[in-house]
Design a protein around this motif. Structure first.
Motif, mmCIF file in Angstrom:
data_model
loop_
_atom_site.group_PDB
_atom_site.id
_atom_site.type_symbol
_atom_site.label_atom_id
_atom_site.label_comp_id
_atom_site.label_asym_id
_atom_site.label_seq_id
_atom_site.Cartn_x
_atom_site.Cartn_y
_atom_site.Cartn_z
ATOM 1 N N THR A 17 0.846 -1.200 0.000
ATOM 2 C CA THR A 17 0.000 0.000 0.000
ATOM 3 C C THR A 17 0.880 1.247 0.000
ATOM 4 O O THR A 17 2.087 1.180 0.274
ATOM 5 N N LEU A 18 0.262 2.371 -0.287
ATOM 6 C CA LEU A 18 1.003 3.626 -0.389
ATOM 7 C C LEU A 18 1.264 4.253 0.977
ATOM 8 O O LEU A 18 0.522 4.034 1.936
ATOM 9 N N ALA A 19 2.330 5.034 1.039
ATOM 10 C CA ALA A 19 2.647 5.837 2.229
ATOM 11 C C ALA A 19 3.340 7.108 1.751
ATOM 12 O O ALA A 19 3.834 7.179 0.619
ATOM 13 N N ILE A 20 3.357 8.090 2.615
ATOM 14 C CA ILE A 20 4.009 9.362 2.286
ATOM 15 C C ILE A 20 5.399 9.379 2.920
ATOM 16 O O ILE A 20 5.560 9.046 4.097
ATOM 17 N N ALA B 175 -2.253 18.065 -1.482
ATOM 18 C CA ALA B 175 -2.906 18.947 -2.466
ATOM 19 C C ALA B 175 -2.888 20.408 -2.035
ATOM 20 O O ALA B 175 -3.443 21.268 -2.739
ATOM 21 N N GLU B 176 -2.248 20.690 -0.918
ATOM 22 C CA GLU B 176 -2.194 22.078 -0.442
ATOM 23 C C GLU B 176 -1.365 22.938 -1.398
ATOM 24 O O GLU B 176 -0.332 22.493 -1.906
ATOM 25 N N PRO B 177 -1.813 24.170 -1.669
ATOM 26 C CA PRO B 177 -1.051 25.062 -2.544
ATOM 27 C C PRO B 177 0.375 25.250 -2.024
ATOM 28 O O PRO B 177 0.579 25.457 -0.834
ATOM 29 N N GLY B 178 1.328 25.156 -2.910
ATOM 30 C CA GLY B 178 2.726 25.357 -2.539
ATOM 31 C C GLY B 178 3.439 24.095 -2.091
ATOM 32 O O GLY B 178 4.676 24.097 -1.963
ATOM 33 N N ALA B 179 2.685 23.017 -1.848
ATOM 34 C CA ALA B 179 3.332 21.770 -1.435
ATOM 35 C C ALA B 179 4.086 21.152 -2.607
ATOM 36 O O ALA B 179 3.518 20.958 -3.678
ATOM 37 N N LYS B 180 5.365 20.891 -2.390
ATOM 38 C CA LYS B 180 6.184 20.275 -3.441
ATOM 39 C C LYS B 180 6.129 18.747 -3.280
ATOM 40 O O LYS B 180 6.782 18.187 -2.407
ATOM 41 N N VAL B 181 5.308 18.135 -4.135
ATOM 42 C CA VAL B 181 5.051 16.695 -4.019
ATOM 43 C C VAL B 181 5.565 15.971 -5.268
ATOM 44 O O VAL B 181 5.384 16.447 -6.387
ATOM 45 N N VAL B 182 6.187 14.818 -5.060
ATOM 46 C CA VAL B 182 6.682 13.991 -6.150
ATOM 47 C C VAL B 182 5.935 12.667 -6.132
ATOM 48 O O VAL B 182 5.741 12.067 -5.065
ATOM 49 N N VAL B 183 5.505 12.218 -7.289
ATOM 50 C CA VAL B 183 4.821 10.927 -7.418
ATOM 51 C C VAL B 183 5.461 10.150 -8.565
ATOM 52 O O VAL B 183 6.278 10.678 -9.316
ATOM 53 N N CYS B 184 5.075 8.896 -8.702
ATOM 54 C CA CYS B 184 5.502 8.108 -9.863
ATOM 55 C C CYS B 184 4.610 8.462 -11.048
ATOM 56 O O CYS B 184 3.444 8.833 -10.880
ATOM 57 N N THR B 185 5.173 8.324 -12.233
ATOM 58 C CA THR B 185 4.354 8.522 -13.430
ATOM 59 C C THR B 185 3.286 7.426 -13.511
ATOM 60 O O THR B 185 3.485 6.313 -13.009
ATOM 61 N N ILE B 186 2.168 7.730 -14.124
ATOM 62 C CA ILE B 186 1.017 6.832 -14.081
ATOM 63 C C ILE B 186 1.277 5.497 -14.783
ATOM 64 O O ILE B 186 0.581 4.510 -14.528
ATOM 65 N N GLU B 187 2.286 5.425 -15.638
ATOM 66 C CA GLU B 187 2.572 4.173 -16.345
ATOM 67 C C GLU B 187 3.108 3.081 -15.412
ATOM 68 O O GLU B 187 3.001 1.898 -15.721
ATOM 69 N N VAL B 188 3.726 3.484 -14.301
ATOM 70 C CA VAL B 188 4.280 2.475 -13.388
ATOM 71 C C VAL B 188 3.292 2.249 -12.245
ATOM 72 O O VAL B 188 2.456 3.108 -11.941
ATOM 73 N N ALA C 249 -1.343 3.595 -8.775
ATOM 74 C CA ALA C 249 -1.970 3.519 -7.457
ATOM 75 C C ALA C 249 -2.247 4.920 -6.909
ATOM 76 O O ALA C 249 -3.293 5.167 -6.283
ATOM 77 N N ALA C 250 -1.318 5.851 -7.134
ATOM 78 C CA ALA C 250 -1.507 7.223 -6.663
ATOM 79 C C ALA C 250 -2.700 7.875 -7.366
ATOM 80 O O ALA C 250 -3.524 8.557 -6.725
ATOM 81 N N ALA C 251 -2.790 7.653 -8.674
ATOM 82 C CA ALA C 251 -3.918 8.215 -9.423
ATOM 83 C C ALA C 251 -5.241 7.622 -8.940
ATOM 84 O O ALA C 251 -6.256 8.336 -8.830
#
Length: 250
Positions: free
Chosen positions: A109-112, A129-142, A147-149
């Motif tokens: 499962t996912l975690a931050i 999703a807060e404005p200004g938050a610098k968040v990195v995720v995996c691209t949707i192909e992987v 899972a994030a999407a």
């Protein structure tokens, strides 16, 4: 009259015979096995590969880790892999008949993950999703990106990432380098990262569960040896390694 050979000659001959047998046996036992596996399996499969080599003298296991979709593309292009372990069933399915008998062996499962101390004070999934938050995720192909999407869809949270990476390893690298306030990875990645990150679990994480399948690949150089590695992963020993790392049963 036939003379008997001296003791020295007998010993020399015996040594030569034994040396010859040893060489032949060594050559027969020298086998290679190539395992392609999702990046989130790096630590566990490295440990299992070492166990496998100890249980099979003369066998050399070569592992290659990366995003599941990238590994699938390499296999389809003819990369010489014998076993493939994916972080989701979707990417395993892309291989069709190339995957001879996929078996589910783990779930995640996912975690931050945040930099140590969580300086941006991320406390839950909605904070991503807060404005200004610098968040990195995996691209949707992987798998981790897919899972994030799916998590965004099910929670109604719309993340605007500053970067989309090809694997969880790349996401963690962005977090540990300080380029991001948070990254969305797997629970097992946070555990494996140790003190280099601060993990933030969130209550919605159970809504999306990735199931990991493994399979011998069609055309494997030694299908019997490849199956033995799959059997190790599915065995009590293999399952304990995975459970200790934070994976759950599929």
């Amino acid at each position: 009259m036939t003379s008997k050979p001296g003791i020295g000659a007998v010993v020399t001959a015996a040594v030569l015979v034994l040396a010859g047998c040893g060489s032949a046996t060594g050559q027969a036992d020298e086998r290679d096995l190539t395992v392609f596996a999702a990046a989130s399996l790096t630590d566990t499969f490295t440990e299992l590969a070492e166990k496998f080599e100890k249980e099979h003298p003369g066998v050399k296991v070569t592992t290659s880790f990366g995003g599941s979709s990238d590994l699938v593309a390499q296999i389809e292009d003819g990369a010489p892999a014998d076993v493939f372990a994916s972080a989701d069933t979707k990417n395993m399915g892309k291989l069709g008949d190339l995957a001879t008998d996929p078996r589910d062996f783990a779930a995640n499962t996912l975690a931050i993950a945040t930099p140590p101390g969580n300086p941006a004070k991320i406390s839950g999934f909605q904070d991503l999703a807060e404005p200004g938050a610098k968040v990195v995720v995996c691209t949707i192909e992987v798998p981790c990106g897919n899972a994030a999407a799916e998590m965004e869809k099910r929670t109604g949270v719309d993340i605007d990432p500053v970067s989309e990476e090809q694997s969880v390893s790349d996401v963690l690298a962005k977090v540990t380098s300080g380029d991001a306030d948070a990254g969305l990875v797997y629970v097992t990645d946070v555990t494996a990262a140790g003190d280099s990150v601060t993990g933030v679990e969130f209550e919605e994480s159970g809504r999306v569960v990735n199931t990991y399948p493994i399979s011998v690949l069609d055309g494997a150089d030694d299908a019997e040896l490849a199956q033995a590695f799959v059997d190790l992963v599915l065995s009590e020993t293999g399952q304990k390694v995975l459970t200790d790392a934070g994976f759950s049963q599929p």
